[in-house]
Design a protein around this motif. Sequence first.
Motif, PDB file in Angstrom:
ATOM      1  N   ASN A  64       0.837  -1.209   0.000  1.00 46.83           N
ATOM      2  CA  ASN A  64       0.000   0.000   0.000  1.00 46.83           C
ATOM      3  C   ASN A  64       0.868   1.254   0.000  1.00 46.83           C
ATOM      4  N   GLU A  65       1.991   1.191   0.704  1.00 50.69           N
ATOM      5  CA  GLU A  65       2.902   2.346   0.759  1.00 50.69           C
ATOM      6  C   GLU A  65       3.429   2.683  -0.637  1.00 50.69           C
ATOM      7  N   GLU A  66       3.809   1.661  -1.398  1.00 54.46           N
ATOM      8  CA  GLU A  66       4.300   1.888  -2.767  1.00 54.46           C
ATOM      9  C   GLU A  66       3.189   2.461  -3.648  1.00 54.46           C
ATOM     10  N   ILE A  67       1.978   1.909  -3.501  1.00 47.53           N
ATOM     11  CA  ILE A  67       0.863   2.337  -4.357  1.00 47.53           C
ATOM     12  C   ILE A  67       0.493   3.796  -4.058  1.00 47.53           C
ATOM     13  N   ILE A  68       0.447   4.126  -2.791  1.00 48.84           N
ATOM     14  CA  ILE A  68       0.125   5.514  -2.427  1.00 48.84           C
ATOM     15  C   ILE A  68       1.236   6.445  -2.911  1.00 48.84           C
ATOM     16  N   ASP A  69       2.472   6.051  -2.682  1.00 48.69           N
ATOM     17  CA  ASP A  69       3.622   6.868  -3.096  1.00 48.69           C
ATOM     18  C   ASP A  69       3.589   7.132  -4.602  1.00 48.69           C
ATOM     19  N   PHE A  70       3.355   6.085  -5.398  1.00 42.06           N
ATOM     20  CA  PHE A  70       3.349   6.206  -6.859  1.00 42.06           C
ATOM     21  C   PHE A  70       2.245   7.159  -7.318  1.00 42.06           C
ATOM     22  N   ASN A  71       1.034   6.951  -6.798  1.00 41.29           N
ATOM     23  CA  ASN A  71      -0.091   7.801  -7.225  1.00 41.29           C
ATOM     24  C   ASN A  71       0.102   9.252  -6.799  1.00 41.29           C
ATOM     25  N   LYS A  72       0.619   9.452  -5.608  1.00 38.66           N
ATOM     26  CA  LYS A  72       0.860  10.821  -5.152  1.00 38.66           C
ATOM     27  C   LYS A  72       2.011  11.466  -5.934  1.00 38.66           C
ATOM     28  N   THR A  73       2.987  10.647  -6.352  1.00 42.97           N
ATOM     29  CA  THR A  73       4.093  11.181  -7.155  1.00 42.97           C
ATOM     30  C   THR A  73       3.573  11.708  -8.491  1.00 42.97           C
ATOM     31  N   ILE A  74       2.680  10.946  -9.122  1.00 44.50           N
ATOM     32  CA  ILE A  74       2.123  11.385 -10.412  1.00 44.50           C
ATOM     33  C   ILE A  74       1.468  12.759 -10.247  1.00 44.50           C
ATOM     34  N   ILE A  75       0.632  12.884  -9.228  1.00 39.43           N
ATOM     35  CA  ILE A  75      -0.072  14.162  -9.030  1.00 39.43           C
ATOM     36  C   ILE A  75       0.899  15.270  -8.640  1.00 39.43           C
ATOM     37  N   GLN A  76       1.912  14.939  -7.871  1.00 37.69           N
ATOM     38  CA  GLN A  76       2.894  15.963  -7.485  1.00 37.69           C
ATOM     39  C   GLN A  76       3.627  16.507  -8.715  1.00 37.69           C
ATOM     40  N   VAL A  77       3.991  15.617  -9.629  1.00 37.37           N
ATOM     41  CA  VAL A  77       4.677  16.058 -10.856  1.00 37.37           C
ATOM     42  C   VAL A  77       3.741  16.945 -11.681  1.00 37.37           C
ATOM     43  N   ILE A  78       2.481  16.536 -11.782  1.00 39.85           N
ATOM     44  CA  ILE A  78       1.497  17.338 -12.526  1.00 39.85           C
ATOM     45  C   ILE A  78       1.400  18.745 -11.916  1.00 39.85           C
ATOM     46  N   LYS A  79       1.395  18.804 -10.594  1.00 42.01           N
ATOM     47  CA  LYS A  79       1.337  20.113  -9.925  1.00 42.01           C
ATOM     48  C   LYS A  79       2.644  20.876 -10.122  1.00 42.01           C
ATOM     49  N   ASN A  80       3.770  20.206 -10.001  1.00 43.44           N
ATOM     50  CA  ASN A  80       5.068  20.874 -10.184  1.00 43.44           C
ATOM     51  C   ASN A  80       5.181  21.488 -11.570  1.00 43.44           C
ATOM     52  N   GLU A  81       4.606  20.800 -12.563  1.00 42.76           N
ATOM     53  CA  GLU A  81       4.671  21.284 -13.952  1.00 42.76           C
ATOM     54  C   GLU A  81       3.565  22.293 -14.259  1.00 42.76           C
ATOM     55  N   LYS A  82       2.730  22.584 -13.234  1.00 39.99           N
ATOM     56  CA  LYS A  82       1.630  23.559 -13.353  1.00 39.99           C
ATOM     57  C   LYS A  82       0.639  23.167 -14.458  1.00 39.99           C
ATOM     58  N   LEU A  83       0.332  21.882 -14.509  1.00 36.60           N
ATOM     59  CA  LEU A  83      -0.595  21.385 -15.534  1.00 36.60           C
ATOM     60  C   LEU A  83      -2.015  21.222 -15.020  1.00 36.60           C
ATOM     61  N   ASP A  84      -2.205  21.177 -13.707  1.00 37.64           N
ATOM     62  CA  ASP A  84      -3.515  20.829 -13.160  1.00 37.64           C
ATOM     63  C   ASP A  84      -4.536  21.957 -13.330  1.00 37.64           C
ATOM     64  N   PRO A  85      -5.703  21.640 -13.916  1.00 31.70           N
ATOM     65  CA  PRO A  85      -6.731  22.652 -14.179  1.00 31.70           C
ATOM     66  C   PRO A  85      -7.207  23.355 -12.901  1.00 31.70           C
ATOM     67  N   GLU A  86      -7.149  22.667 -11.774  1.00 30.91           N
ATOM     68  CA  GLU A  86      -7.619  23.267 -10.515  1.00 30.91           C
ATOM     69  C   GLU A  86      -6.764  24.466 -10.109  1.00 30.91           C
ATOM     70  N   ARG A  87      -5.562  24.538 -10.626  1.00 28.83           N
ATOM     71  CA  ARG A  87      -4.688  25.682 -10.315  1.00 28.83           C
ATOM     72  C   ARG A  87      -4.338  26.451 -11.587  1.00 28.83           C
ATOM     73  N   ASN A  88      -5.335  26.553 -12.470  1.00 28.04           N
ATOM     74  CA  ASN A  88      -5.194  27.335 -13.705  1.00 28.04           C
ATOM     75  C   ASN A  88      -4.249  26.715 -14.730  1.00 28.04           C
ATOM     76  N   GLY A  89      -3.863  25.458 -14.528  1.00 27.00           N
ATOM     77  CA  GLY A  89      -3.090  24.782 -15.563  1.00 27.00           C
ATOM     78  C   GLY A  89      -3.989  24.456 -16.741  1.00 27.00           C
ATOM     79  N   ASN A  90      -3.389  24.154 -17.880  1.00 30.71           N
ATOM     80  CA  ASN A  90      -4.176  23.888 -19.084  1.00 30.71           C
ATOM     81  C   ASN A  90      -4.486  22.411 -19.275  1.00 30.71           C
ATOM     82  N   GLY A  91      -4.189  21.601 -18.281  1.00 28.14           N
ATOM     83  CA  GLY A  91      -4.538  20.187 -18.378  1.00 28.14           C
ATOM     84  C   GLY A  91      -3.404  19.341 -18.944  1.00 28.14           C
TER      85      GLY A  91
END
Length: 125
Positions: A64-91
């Motif tokens: 479970n630790e690996e699965i949570i880490d992996f999924n949170k890493t994906i979202i963290q990278v999306i946020k780091n790259e400013k891609l997330d629509p919730e923060r005005n990213g373009n998707g």
Amino acid sequence: MEFKYDSNNIFAKILKKEIPNETVFETKHSLAFKDINPAAPIHILVIPKGPYINYDHFVSQATNEEIIDFNKTIIQVIKNEKLDPERNGNGYRLIANTGLNGVQEVPHLHFHILGGRNMGFMVSR
Ligand code: AMP
């Protein structure tokens, strides 16, 4: 179900530091690095550090630790790259090519994060 992991695949070599990569984010269980042949202005691959071929292999056998880490890493990278629509990213587009019909070239689980342009139709018709 038996999954046969090839420990000589290119991402296994990256994890063993036998070949270089352009890391953008790393955690205890996951690594995110730039795709060597980018299909979009932003093209990042996220992989678990454990030896898993695909998402089924990962979800059925990782901790479970690996699965949570992996999924949170994906979202963290999306946020780091400013891609997330919730923060005005373009998707972005999140892809996990799997097996023969999915045209998976590297047999180590990876999610592609693609962004920086309109990604067009989902698949060629
Ligand atoms: P897939 O078809 O989903 O298995 O895609 C594999 C991806 O890995 C492709 O987009 C390749 O450009 C990428 N790739 C292959 N070798 C490397 C490498 N050494 N470093 C970074 N990306 C790579």
